[in-house]
Design a protein around this motif. Structure first.
Motif, PDB file in Angstrom:
ATOM      1  N   VAL A   1     -15.770  -9.702  18.168  1.00 40.30           N
ATOM      2  CA  VAL A   1     -14.878  -9.940  17.207  1.00 40.30           C
ATOM      3  C   VAL A   1     -14.024  -8.791  17.394  1.00 40.30           C
ATOM      4  CG1 VAL A   1     -14.025 -10.761  15.093  1.00 40.30           C
ATOM      5  CG2 VAL A   1     -16.073 -11.587  15.924  1.00 40.30           C
ATOM      6  N   GLN A   2     -12.526  -8.975  17.679  1.00 42.06           N
ATOM      7  CA  GLN A   2     -11.692  -7.661  17.741  1.00 42.06           C
ATOM      8  C   GLN A   2     -10.568  -8.299  16.852  1.00 42.06           C
ATOM      9  OE1 GLN A   2      -9.148  -6.920  20.800  1.00 42.06           O
ATOM     10  NE2 GLN A   2      -9.790  -4.720  20.687  1.00 42.06           N
ATOM     11  N   SER A   3     -10.289  -7.152  15.585  1.00 39.76           N
ATOM     12  CA  SER A   3      -9.277  -7.570  14.594  1.00 39.76           C
ATOM     13  C   SER A   3      -8.457  -6.287  14.612  1.00 39.76           C
ATOM     14  CB  SER A   3      -9.894  -7.606  13.246  1.00 39.76           C
ATOM     15  OG  SER A   3     -10.886  -8.830  12.944  1.00 39.76           O
ATOM     16  N   THR A   4      -7.116  -6.925  14.386  1.00 40.53           N
ATOM     17  CA  THR A   4      -5.887  -5.880  14.213  1.00 40.53           C
ATOM     18  C   THR A   4      -5.218  -6.097  12.968  1.00 40.53           C
ATOM     19  OG1 THR A   4      -5.684  -6.001  16.677  1.00 40.53           O
ATOM     20  CG2 THR A   4      -3.751  -4.936  15.317  1.00 40.53           C
ATOM     21  N   THR A   5      -4.916  -5.033  12.277  1.00 46.24           N
ATOM     22  CA  THR A   5      -4.322  -5.011  10.963  1.00 46.24           C
ATOM     23  C   THR A   5      -3.285  -3.922  10.925  1.00 46.24           C
ATOM     24  OG1 THR A   5      -6.587  -5.401   9.930  1.00 46.24           O
ATOM     25  CG2 THR A   5      -4.748  -4.617   8.260  1.00 46.24           C
ATOM     26  N   GLN A   6      -2.110  -4.419  10.168  1.00 44.73           N
ATOM     27  CA  GLN A   6      -1.032  -3.391   9.975  1.00 44.73           C
ATOM     28  C   GLN A   6      -1.175  -2.606   8.857  1.00 44.73           C
ATOM     29  OE1 GLN A   6       1.822  -2.500  11.903  1.00 44.73           O
ATOM     30  NE2 GLN A   6       0.859  -3.760  13.487  1.00 44.73           N
ATOM     31  N   ALA A   7      -1.784  -1.210   8.918  1.00 42.61           N
ATOM     32  CA  ALA A   7      -2.077  -0.441   7.921  1.00 42.61           C
ATOM     33  C   ALA A   7      -0.918   0.572   7.640  1.00 42.61           C
ATOM     34  CB  ALA A   7      -3.518   0.201   7.997  1.00 42.61           C
ATOM     35  N   TYR A   8      -0.975   1.054   6.238  1.00 40.81           N
ATOM     36  CA  TYR A   8       0.094   2.146   5.715  1.00 40.81           C
ATOM     37  C   TYR A   8      -0.471   3.429   6.288  1.00 40.81           C
ATOM     38  CZ  TYR A   8       2.598   5.292   3.043  1.00 40.81           C
ATOM     39  OH  TYR A   8       3.394   6.629   2.774  1.00 40.81           O
ATOM     40  N   ASP A   9       0.111   4.344   7.066  1.00 39.45           N
ATOM     41  CA  ASP A   9      -0.169   5.597   7.253  1.00 39.45           C
ATOM     42  C   ASP A   9       0.591   6.653   6.492  1.00 39.45           C
ATOM     43  OD1 ASP A   9      -0.801   7.858   8.489  1.00 39.45           O
ATOM     44  OD2 ASP A   9      -0.066   7.479  10.505  1.00 39.45           O
ATOM     45  N   PRO A  10      -0.058   6.968   5.524  1.00 39.57           N
ATOM     46  CA  PRO A  10       0.742   7.961   4.524  1.00 39.57           C
ATOM     47  C   PRO A  10       1.235   9.356   5.234  1.00 39.57           C
ATOM     48  CG  PRO A  10      -1.814   8.082   3.920  1.00 39.57           C
ATOM     49  CD  PRO A  10      -1.343   7.133   5.143  1.00 39.57           C
ATOM     50  N   VAL A  11       0.661   9.741   6.360  1.00 42.93           N
ATOM     51  CA  VAL A  11       0.979  10.935   7.163  1.00 42.93           C
ATOM     52  C   VAL A  11       2.154  10.679   7.657  1.00 42.93           C
ATOM     53  CG1 VAL A  11       0.635  12.622   8.888  1.00 42.93           C
ATOM     54  CG2 VAL A  11      -1.334  11.951   7.459  1.00 42.93           C
ATOM     55  N   ALA A  12       2.551   9.619   8.514  1.00 43.54           N
ATOM     56  CA  ALA A  12       3.863   9.192   8.901  1.00 43.54           C
ATOM     57  C   ALA A  12       4.751   8.430   8.180  1.00 43.54           C
ATOM     58  CB  ALA A  12       3.643   8.213  10.291  1.00 43.54           C
ATOM     59  N   ASP A  13       4.135   7.780   6.947  1.00 42.32           N
ATOM     60  CA  ASP A  13       4.963   7.145   5.896  1.00 42.32           C
ATOM     61  C   ASP A  13       5.283   5.982   6.455  1.00 42.32           C
ATOM     62  OD1 ASP A  13       5.923   6.473   3.359  1.00 42.32           O
ATOM     63  OD2 ASP A  13       8.014   7.424   4.025  1.00 42.32           O
ATOM     64  N   THR A  14       4.512   5.284   7.338  1.00 41.95           N
ATOM     65  CA  THR A  14       5.147   3.955   7.972  1.00 41.95           C
ATOM     66  C   THR A  14       3.600   3.305   8.281  1.00 41.95           C
ATOM     67  OG1 THR A  14       6.465   2.882   9.976  1.00 41.95           O
ATOM     68  CG2 THR A  14       5.057   4.905  10.398  1.00 41.95           C
ATOM     69  N   SER A  15       4.024   1.882   8.924  1.00 36.88           N
ATOM     70  CA  SER A  15       2.765   1.364   9.397  1.00 36.88           C
ATOM     71  C   SER A  15       2.351   1.349  10.766  1.00 36.88           C
ATOM     72  CB  SER A  15       2.792  -0.205   9.209  1.00 36.88           C
ATOM     73  OG  SER A  15       4.005  -0.617  10.214  1.00 36.88           O
ATOM     74  N   GLY A  16       1.323   1.148  10.981  1.00 37.33           N
ATOM     75  CA  GLY A  16       0.586   1.227  12.304  1.00 37.33           C
ATOM     76  C   GLY A  16      -0.571   0.141  12.445  1.00 37.33           C
ATOM     77  N   PRO A  17      -0.891  -0.110  13.855  1.00 35.39           N
ATOM     78  CA  PRO A  17      -1.874  -1.059  13.931  1.00 35.39           C
ATOM     79  C   PRO A  17      -3.359  -0.292  13.925  1.00 35.39           C
ATOM     80  CG  PRO A  17      -0.809  -0.636  16.115  1.00 35.39           C
ATOM     81  CD  PRO A  17      -0.064  -0.119  15.183  1.00 35.39           C
TER      82      PRO A  17
ATOM     83  N   ASN B   1       0.779  -1.145  -0.083  1.00 39.54           N
ATOM     84  CA  ASN B   1       0.039   0.017  -0.133  1.00 39.54           C
ATOM     85  C   ASN B   1       0.893   1.162   0.181  1.00 39.54           C
ATOM     86  OD1 ASN B   1      -2.354  -1.093  -0.301  1.00 39.54           O
ATOM     87  ND2 ASN B   1      -2.968  -1.213   1.970  1.00 39.54           N
ATOM     88  N   GLN B   2       2.138   1.165   0.649  1.00 42.68           N
ATOM     89  CA  GLN B   2       2.924   2.399   0.531  1.00 42.68           C
ATOM     90  C   GLN B   2       3.348   2.542  -0.686  1.00 42.68           C
ATOM     91  OE1 GLN B   2       6.721   1.722   2.433  1.00 42.68           O
ATOM     92  NE2 GLN B   2       6.687   3.911   2.931  1.00 42.68           N
ATOM     93  N   ALA B   3       3.525   1.492  -1.643  1.00 43.56           N
ATOM     94  CA  ALA B   3       4.130   1.701  -2.801  1.00 43.56           C
ATOM     95  C   ALA B   3       3.005   2.153  -3.725  1.00 43.56           C
ATOM     96  CB  ALA B   3       4.587   0.492  -3.520  1.00 43.56           C
ATOM     97  N   GLU B   4       1.701   1.605  -3.486  1.00 40.32           N
ATOM     98  CA  GLU B   4       0.404   2.184  -4.403  1.00 40.32           C
ATOM     99  C   GLU B   4       0.083   3.399  -4.132  1.00 40.32           C
ATOM    100  OE1 GLU B   4      -1.751  -2.014  -5.074  1.00 40.32           O
ATOM    101  OE2 GLU B   4      -2.004  -1.016  -3.135  1.00 40.32           O
ATOM    102  N   TYR B   5       0.580   4.203  -2.741  1.00 42.33           N
ATOM    103  CA  TYR B   5       0.026   5.340  -2.479  1.00 42.33           C
ATOM    104  C   TYR B   5       1.187   6.384  -3.183  1.00 42.33           C
ATOM    105  CZ  TYR B   5      -0.291   9.671   0.259  1.00 42.33           C
ATOM    106  OH  TYR B   5      -0.671  10.993   0.752  1.00 42.33           O
ATOM    107  N   GLU B   6       2.266   5.838  -3.095  1.00 42.01           N
ATOM    108  CA  GLU B   6       3.429   6.875  -3.863  1.00 42.01           C
ATOM    109  C   GLU B   6       3.134   6.832  -5.489  1.00 42.01           C
ATOM    110  OE1 GLU B   6       6.859   5.002  -2.289  1.00 42.01           O
ATOM    111  OE2 GLU B   6       6.666   6.101  -0.474  1.00 42.01           O
ATOM    112  N   ALA B   7       2.624   5.859  -5.856  1.00 38.21           N
ATOM    113  CA  ALA B   7       2.237   5.776  -7.387  1.00 38.21           C
ATOM    114  C   ALA B   7       1.091   6.190  -7.656  1.00 38.21           C
ATOM    115  CB  ALA B   7       2.437   4.349  -7.776  1.00 38.21           C
TER     116      ALA B   7
END
Length: 103
Positions: free
Chosen positions: A48-64, A19-25
């Motif tokens: 049901v509780q789910s956790t995903t590592q998602a791309y954060d474009p503001v910080a340019d990194t991942s976060g839960p 997703n980081q590469a897709e955002y940059e493109a």
């Protein structure tokens, strides 16, 4: 290795890196399945509780990113009840699970 769906693309170690590469493109981001999913239930509720590592474009990194789904599993006759569960019902489920874990 994951790819961004672009032919000839390089591999990525994680979904958020795709997703980081897709955002940059300037391409649409790919939905990512949760990495951790935990479910607890009693009669008649399920949480049901789910956790995903998602791309954060503001910080340019991942976060839960955590999400919660709360289901009413109560059946009345042949039809499932359409009454939405209350937050009090959610608290009771969490308390019951905590009591069972302490045993």
């Amino acid at each position: 290795m994951l790819t961004s769906g672009n032919s000839g693309a390089v591999g990525y170690d994680s979904g958020w890196a795709v997703n980081q590469a897709e955002y940059e493109a300037a391409r649409p981001l790919t939905p990512i399945s949760p990495e951790i999913t935990i479910a607890i239930r009693n009669d008649p509720y399920k949480l049901v509780q789910s956790t995903t590592q998602a791309y954060d474009p503001v910080a340019d990194t991942s976060g839960p990113v955590a999400s919660e789904e709360f289901y009413l599993l109560s059946w009345t006759g042949r039809n499932m009840s359409r009454r939405p569960p209350s937050r009090n019902a959610l608290q009771r489920v969490v308390e019951q699970v905590g009591q069972q874990s302490a045993m």
